[in-house]
Design an enzyme around this catalytic site. Sequence first.
Site, PDB file in Angstrom:
ATOM      1  N   ASN A   1      31.089  65.173  43.045  1.00  0.00           N
ATOM      2  CA  ASN A   1      30.792  64.477  41.795  1.00  0.00           C
ATOM      3  C   ASN A   1      29.438  64.991  41.333  1.00  0.00           C
ATOM      4  OD1 ASN A   1      30.231  62.752  39.719  1.00  0.00           O
ATOM      5  ND2 ASN A   1      30.542  60.869  40.891  1.00  0.00           N
TER       6      ASN A   1
ATOM      7  N   ARG B   1      35.205  65.683  40.245  1.00  0.00           N
ATOM      8  CA  ARG B   1      35.306  64.659  39.203  1.00  0.00           C
ATOM      9  C   ARG B   1      34.819  65.284  37.899  1.00  0.00           C
ATOM     10  NH1 ARG B   1      31.048  60.110  37.626  1.00  0.00           N
ATOM     11  NH2 ARG B   1      32.328  59.062  36.081  1.00  0.00           N
TER      12      ARG B   1
ATOM     13  N   HIS C   1      36.296  55.661  33.713  1.00  0.00           N
ATOM     14  CA  HIS C   1      36.525  54.995  35.010  1.00  0.00           C
ATOM     15  C   HIS C   1      38.003  55.024  35.406  1.00  0.00           C
ATOM     16  CE1 HIS C   1      32.777  52.184  34.403  1.00  0.00           C
ATOM     17  NE2 HIS C   1      32.448  53.247  35.114  1.00  0.00           N
TER      18      HIS C   1
ATOM     19  N   ARG D   1      23.753  49.532  28.788  1.00  0.00           N
ATOM     20  CA  ARG D   1      24.506  49.852  27.566  1.00  0.00           C
ATOM     21  C   ARG D   1      24.920  48.575  26.851  1.00  0.00           C
ATOM     22  NH1 ARG D   1      28.512  53.434  30.794  1.00  0.00           N
ATOM     23  NH2 ARG D   1      27.133  55.087  31.508  1.00  0.00           N
TER      24      ARG D   1
ATOM     25  N   ILE E   1      28.973  44.957  41.083  1.00  0.00           N
ATOM     26  CA  ILE E   1      28.952  43.521  40.759  1.00  0.00           C
ATOM     27  C   ILE E   1      30.291  42.883  41.151  1.00  0.00           C
ATOM     28  CG2 ILE E   1      28.769  41.831  38.879  1.00  0.00           C
ATOM     29  CD1 ILE E   1      27.043  43.949  37.360  1.00  0.00           C
ATOM     30  N   GLY E   2      31.378  43.548  40.787  1.00  0.00           N
ATOM     31  CA  GLY E   2      32.718  43.007  41.039  1.00  0.00           C
ATOM     32  C   GLY E   2      32.991  42.773  42.516  1.00  0.00           C
TER      33      GLY E   2
ATOM     34  N   GLU F   1      36.677  56.134  44.371  1.00  0.00           N
ATOM     35  CA  GLU F   1      37.082  57.190  43.449  1.00  0.00           C
ATOM     36  C   GLU F   1      37.220  58.531  44.167  1.00  0.00           C
ATOM     37  OE1 GLU F   1      33.908  55.342  41.219  1.00  0.00           O
ATOM     38  OE2 GLU F   1      34.807  56.133  39.390  1.00  0.00           O
TER      39      GLU F   1
HETATM   40  P1  ADP Z   1      27.216  52.458  39.383  1.00  0.00           P
HETATM   41  O1  ADP Z   1      27.939  52.215  38.101  1.00  0.00           O
HETATM   42  O2  ADP Z   1      25.852  53.043  39.186  1.00  0.00           O
HETATM   43  O3  ADP Z   1      28.041  53.136  40.468  1.00  0.00           O
HETATM   44  P2  ADP Z   1      27.393  50.117  41.116  1.00  0.00           P
HETATM   45  O4  ADP Z   1      28.870  50.035  41.162  1.00  0.00           O
HETATM   46  O5  ADP Z   1      26.656  50.491  42.344  1.00  0.00           O
HETATM   47  O6  ADP Z   1      26.889  50.982  39.883  1.00  0.00           O
HETATM   48  O7  ADP Z   1      26.864  48.668  40.629  1.00  0.00           O
HETATM   49  C1  ADP Z   1      25.530  48.375  40.405  1.00  0.00           C
HETATM   50  C2  ADP Z   1      25.406  46.892  40.035  1.00  0.00           C
HETATM   51  O8  ADP Z   1      25.995  46.109  41.073  1.00  0.00           O
HETATM   52  C3  ADP Z   1      23.986  46.404  39.868  1.00  0.00           C
HETATM   53  O9  ADP Z   1      23.917  45.481  38.799  1.00  0.00           O
HETATM   54  C4  ADP Z   1      23.718  45.680  41.174  1.00  0.00           C
HETATM   55  O10 ADP Z   1      22.805  44.654  41.024  1.00  0.00           O
HETATM   56  C5  ADP Z   1      25.063  45.106  41.510  1.00  0.00           C
HETATM   57  N1  ADP Z   1      25.210  44.844  42.958  1.00  0.00           N
HETATM   58  C6  ADP Z   1      25.335  43.650  43.550  1.00  0.00           C
HETATM   59  N2  ADP Z   1      25.458  43.746  44.870  1.00  0.00           N
HETATM   60  C7  ADP Z   1      25.409  45.056  45.162  1.00  0.00           C
HETATM   61  C8  ADP Z   1      25.474  45.791  46.391  1.00  0.00           C
HETATM   62  N3  ADP Z   1      25.612  45.201  47.576  1.00  0.00           N
HETATM   63  N4  ADP Z   1      25.388  47.146  46.301  1.00  0.00           N
HETATM   64  C9  ADP Z   1      25.260  47.759  45.106  1.00  0.00           C
HETATM   65  N5  ADP Z   1      25.189  47.090  43.930  1.00  0.00           N
HETATM   66  C10 ADP Z   1      25.258  45.765  43.943  1.00  0.00           C
END
Ligand code: ADP
Length: 353
Positions: free
Chosen positions: A7, A64, A153, A214, A305-306, A337
């Site tokens: 990537n 990717r 995504h 964003r 976050i999810g 991914e």
């Molecule tokens: P990206 O889109 O850069 O890959 P991520 O999927 O790592 O981003 O998500 C980043 C977001 O997820 C941030 O808002 C962060 O605060 C939240 N977050 C919550 N818990 C975690 C965790 N354990 N590890 C990484 N991000 C986390």
Amino acid sequence: MKILVINSGSSSIKYKLFDMPSEHLVKKGVIEHIGEEGSKFSNHYSGLKIILQETKLVEAVGHRVVHGAEDFNKPALVDKRVIQGIKKCCAIAPLHNPANLSGILATQKLLPGVKQIVVFDTAFHQSIPEYAFIYGLPYDYYQKLRVRKYGFHGTSHEYVALEASRILKRPLNKLKLITCHLGNGCSITAILRGKSVDTSMGFTPLEGLVMGTRCGDVDPALITHIMRKKNLDTKQMDRILNKESGLKGISGISNDMRLLEEKANAGSRRAKLAVDIFVYRVRKYIGAYLSVLGGLDALIFTAGIGENQPSVRKSICQGLFDCLAKKPKIMVIPTNEELMIARQTFRLIRLGR
Ligand code: ADP
């Protein structure tokens, strides 16, 4: 078969080496600060050279690539035509595709003769119907400037949909799913019988949900209004919409959802407002996609976050399906991914599809 997944971003290359078909992760890593002042990596070639020294015995490479426009609706074996296609897409993805391409060209030089496959973020969304991907703009812009919704995504949405089908022990072509990829970048997709039928990101990854930095959906007339009032040029406006907005812009604190939750719990009004707006926008899209699908078997959360913030998931889901007689399953599925790219690379090489 050892498959290296790459990537390559503008200043970094992330990689994972898989043994396929066992899907065993052999090694992973990241090279950062490519092309930056004082860095030992002046370009992607020098970064990749180190990765290949560390990984060895690579039998195929999966890359990717962010944008494949309408030219690519599935993974492709790299050849002259494919390189040309990716180059053509640089015009509509100037921040991403050139870096992806650098990674491919560097690999060609370093591993001549090794098969390379490209997997596009946009490809999964090529099944979205025309009435959902055409904007309410002069049709000419679609024909001449390729202006339309593409969505991003895709690899992540497809991966978690497949995982959901496996976990639920139900065939994908019998399921109605909504997948929420909530990371720094956020998008949500309606998946009908395994096909993306709508997604929140658009011509670029700026549309849709409120994200880390964003803005997501705004009234388009605001852009010219703000540019006039603040005397901004297009580059400055672009930066504000992409880097200074979203959770960061609303809260004035951070784009990091963990920190915002902490601050909101400690009484910060702006942090709470940012979280509330984020949650509300996700709920609105889920409602919209519920009607697009005409029902729902499972709502899936993935990405930073999810996957890791149960309180955000809880706020999103609070009373969400009260009006439904048959409640959908709510699932948390870690995205992968890179594994999806390795699978697609393996399949294309072994099975030719
Ligand atoms: P990206 O889109 O850069 O890959 P991520 O999927 O790592 O981003 O998500 C980043 C977001 O997820 C941030 O808002 C962060 O605060 C939240 N977050 C919550 N818990 C975690 C965790 N354990 N590890 C990484 N991000 C986390």
